[in-house]
Design a protein around this motif. Structure first.
Motif, PDB file in Angstrom:
ATOM      1  N   PRO A   1       0.814  -1.213   0.000  1.00 47.14           N
ATOM      2  CA  PRO A   1       0.000   0.000   0.000  1.00 47.14           C
ATOM      3  C   PRO A   1       0.850   1.266   0.000  1.00 47.14           C
ATOM      4  N   LEU A   2       2.024   1.232   0.644  1.00 47.44           N
ATOM      5  CA  LEU A   2       2.886   2.405   0.686  1.00 47.44           C
ATOM      6  C   LEU A   2       3.585   2.613  -0.651  1.00 47.44           C
ATOM      7  N   LYS A   3       4.041   1.529  -1.255  1.00 46.24           N
ATOM      8  CA  LYS A   3       4.736   1.648  -2.535  1.00 46.24           C
ATOM      9  C   LYS A   3       3.780   2.071  -3.642  1.00 46.24           C
ATOM     10  N   ALA A   4       2.514   1.640  -3.534  1.00 37.56           N
ATOM     11  CA  ALA A   4       1.559   1.878  -4.611  1.00 37.56           C
ATOM     12  C   ALA A   4       1.259   3.356  -4.824  1.00 37.56           C
ATOM     13  N   THR A   5       1.625   4.221  -3.856  1.00 40.69           N
ATOM     14  CA  THR A   5       1.331   5.641  -4.006  1.00 40.69           C
ATOM     15  C   THR A   5       2.228   6.306  -5.060  1.00 40.69           C
ATOM     16  N   HIS A   6       3.401   5.712  -5.319  1.00 43.14           N
ATOM     17  CA  HIS A   6       4.352   6.257  -6.300  1.00 43.14           C
ATOM     18  C   HIS A   6       4.774   7.688  -5.951  1.00 43.14           C
ATOM     19  N   GLU A   7       4.666   8.069  -4.694  1.00 43.49           N
ATOM     20  CA  GLU A   7       5.082   9.402  -4.292  1.00 43.49           C
ATOM     21  C   GLU A   7       6.582   9.400  -4.009  1.00 43.49           C
ATOM     22  N   PRO A   8       7.260  10.524  -4.256  1.00 40.64           N
ATOM     23  CA  PRO A   8       8.705  10.572  -3.986  1.00 40.64           C
ATOM     24  C   PRO A   8       8.985  10.484  -2.496  1.00 40.64           C
ATOM     25  N   GLY A   9      10.127   9.940  -2.163  1.00 42.35           N
ATOM     26  CA  GLY A   9      10.514   9.841  -0.764  1.00 42.35           C
ATOM     27  C   GLY A   9      10.720   8.402  -0.349  1.00 42.35           C
ATOM     28  N   LEU A  10      10.777   8.204   0.956  1.00 47.02           N
ATOM     29  CA  LEU A  10      11.056   6.901   1.541  1.00 47.02           C
ATOM     30  C   LEU A  10       9.762   6.255   2.012  1.00 47.02           C
ATOM     31  N   ALA A  11       9.573   4.986   1.657  1.00 43.49           N
ATOM     32  CA  ALA A  11       8.422   4.215   2.125  1.00 43.49           C
ATOM     33  C   ALA A  11       8.944   2.926   2.750  1.00 43.49           C
ATOM     34  N   MET A  12       8.562   2.687   4.019  1.00 43.11           N
ATOM     35  CA  MET A  12       9.032   1.504   4.734  1.00 43.11           C
ATOM     36  C   MET A  12       7.864   0.674   5.234  1.00 43.11           C
ATOM     37  N   THR A  13       7.907  -0.622   4.956  1.00 45.44           N
ATOM     38  CA  THR A  13       7.000  -1.559   5.605  1.00 45.44           C
ATOM     39  C   THR A  13       7.816  -2.287   6.670  1.00 45.44           C
ATOM     40  N   LEU A  14       7.338  -2.245   7.883  1.00 47.09           N
ATOM     41  CA  LEU A  14       8.065  -2.814   9.022  1.00 47.09           C
ATOM     42  C   LEU A  14       7.264  -3.881   9.746  1.00 47.09           C
ATOM     43  N   LEU A  15       5.967  -3.969   9.475  1.00 49.40           N
ATOM     44  CA  LEU A  15       5.097  -4.901  10.169  1.00 49.40           C
ATOM     45  C   LEU A  15       5.109  -6.244   9.459  1.00 49.40           C
ATOM     46  N   SER A  16       5.657  -7.238  10.131  1.00 47.80           N
ATOM     47  CA  SER A  16       5.787  -8.606   9.631  1.00 47.80           C
ATOM     48  C   SER A  16       6.926  -8.723   8.627  1.00 47.80           C
ATOM     49  N   THR A  17       6.821  -8.025   7.488  1.00 47.62           N
ATOM     50  CA  THR A  17       7.843  -8.098   6.452  1.00 47.62           C
ATOM     51  C   THR A  17       8.503  -6.736   6.278  1.00 47.62           C
ATOM     52  N   ALA A  18       9.829  -6.703   6.313  1.00 43.12           N
ATOM     53  CA  ALA A  18      10.547  -5.436   6.189  1.00 43.12           C
ATOM     54  C   ALA A  18      10.953  -5.198   4.743  1.00 43.12           C
ATOM     55  N   GLU A  19      10.477  -4.093   4.179  1.00 39.20           N
ATOM     56  CA  GLU A  19      10.871  -3.680   2.839  1.00 39.20           C
ATOM     57  C   GLU A  19      10.995  -2.164   2.822  1.00 39.20           C
ATOM     58  N   THR A  20      11.956  -1.670   2.058  1.00 40.73           N
ATOM     59  CA  THR A  20      12.214  -0.234   1.991  1.00 40.73           C
ATOM     60  C   THR A  20      12.312   0.197   0.537  1.00 40.73           C
ATOM     61  N   TYR A  21      11.609   1.280   0.217  1.00 44.61           N
ATOM     62  CA  TYR A  21      11.623   1.822  -1.139  1.00 44.61           C
ATOM     63  C   TYR A  21      11.979   3.308  -1.085  1.00 44.61           C
ATOM     64  N   LEU A  22      12.846   3.710  -1.984  1.00 45.68           N
ATOM     65  CA  LEU A  22      13.205   5.119  -2.123  1.00 45.68           C
ATOM     66  C   LEU A  22      12.819   5.568  -3.523  1.00 45.68           C
ATOM     67  N   ASP A  23      11.880   6.508  -3.581  1.00 41.37           N
ATOM     68  CA  ASP A  23      11.359   6.985  -4.870  1.00 41.37           C
ATOM     69  C   ASP A  23      10.891   5.826  -5.748  1.00 41.37           C
ATOM     70  N   GLY A  24      10.243   4.846  -5.107  1.00 39.81           N
ATOM     71  CA  GLY A  24       9.681   3.716  -5.839  1.00 39.81           C
ATOM     72  C   GLY A  24      10.639   2.588  -6.135  1.00 39.81           C
ATOM     73  N   GLN A  25      11.927   2.754  -5.829  1.00 42.71           N
ATOM     74  CA  GLN A  25      12.920   1.719  -6.073  1.00 42.71           C
ATOM     75  C   GLN A  25      13.291   1.038  -4.764  1.00 42.71           C
ATOM     76  N   ARG A  26      13.284  -0.292  -4.774  1.00 41.55           N
ATOM     77  CA  ARG A  26      13.572  -1.014  -3.542  1.00 41.55           C
ATOM     78  C   ARG A  26      15.042  -0.903  -3.172  1.00 41.55           C
ATOM     79  N   LEU A  27      15.295  -0.663  -1.877  1.00 42.24           N
ATOM     80  CA  LEU A  27      16.658  -0.623  -1.350  1.00 42.24           C
ATOM     81  C   LEU A  27      16.986  -1.981  -0.729  1.00 42.24           C
TER      82      LEU A  27
END
Length: 258
Positions: free
Chosen positions: A71-97
């Motif tokens: 849900p956080l990545k789907a916004t395609h908004e610039p900046g940092l998006a982190m999912t931390l609940l259960s599964t950890a994933e980090t995206y910067l400007d839509g690209q996964r780190l």
């Protein structure tokens, strides 16, 4: 659950098996089945619930991709998006780190403290009383700064881009009283297995907040969803069912056979 002679094949009549389906968390399509089996004399009342919990854990651990969008990545908004609940994933400007565990923890602490943290504060939140030097933390931050394209300030350490986390999203839903949406967005514990005292404390806070919400406001959809996340927590289901029966809401709105 299939017990002993209930099995079709006589060769496994001394077995007991519990199974649960694994579904695509977005489309609902059935992806497979997880099975737990043992001999009939080792059967246990929690066998089926355990299979269901393991299936749920697999579903929440599925990577977010075009088939499993965050849900956080789907916004395609610039900046940092982190999912931390259960599964950890980090995206910067839509690209996964691609970050290691410690870098994810450092970034999570900074994302959850937009006002910034001093070196001493970050060290205490990350390591507690472990014998880890400040130099080690500085090295971690230096690697992390490179990973986020230099968008990490110092004195205090703070992120220099818009930040969104699923933790803030869930807590905002709870503050608004949208219990069903909050429970649905929760998904699981914050960074399970983390050694960070601050993140462990926050994980407990979020888990308790999500549990208390359907107790205080027993919305049927939220209660059902929570019971799927925590099938062993029968108290929530029992208290909510009692409240709804007293209010006359459950019987009229959700008639279930049996």
């Amino acid at each position: 659950m299939v017990f002993s002679a209930e099995h079709f094949a006589p060769i496994v009549h001394n077995w007991v098996c519990w199974a649960a389906p694994v579904h695509d968390p977005v489309t609902g399509a059935k992806l497979g089945v997880i099975d737990l089996s043992t001999t009939w004399d080792r059967t246990h009342p929690t066998g089926l619930a355990t299979a269901r919990v393991m299936a749920r854990l697999i579903e929440t651990a599925l990577p977010h991709s075009s088939q499993h969008p965050s849900p956080l990545k789907a916004t395609h908004e610039p900046g940092l998006a982190m999912t931390l609940l259960s599964t950890a994933e980090t995206y910067l400007d839509g690209q996964r780190l691609l970050l290691n565990r410690r870098q994810t923890e450092v970034l999570a602490l900074l994302a959850l403290h937009p006002e910034g943290l001093s070196l001493e504060q970050l060290h205490a939140m990350l390591y507690g009383d472990q014998a880890i030097t400040f130099s080690t933390l500085k090295a971690e931050v230096s690697h992390l700064r490179a990973a986020v394209g230099g968008q990490l300030g110092s004195r205090p350490y703070r992120l220099l881009m818009p930040v969104a986390t699923d933790v803030d999203h869930v807590l905002a839903l709870l503050r608004r009283g949208d219990v069903a949406a909050a429970v649905d967005a929760y998904g699981g514990d914050l960074l399970p297995g983390t050694n960070s005292p601050a993140l462990s404390e926050l994980a407990e806070y979020v888990a308790v907040a999500v549990r208390e919400a359907p107790l205080a406001d027993p919305q049927p959809d939220a209660v059902v969803r929570y019971s799927e996340l925590a099938p062993y927590d029968s108290q929530v289901l029992e208290v909510c069912l009692a409240t709804l029966r007293c209010a006359g809401g459950w019987r009229g709105r959700h008639r279930q056979p049996g």
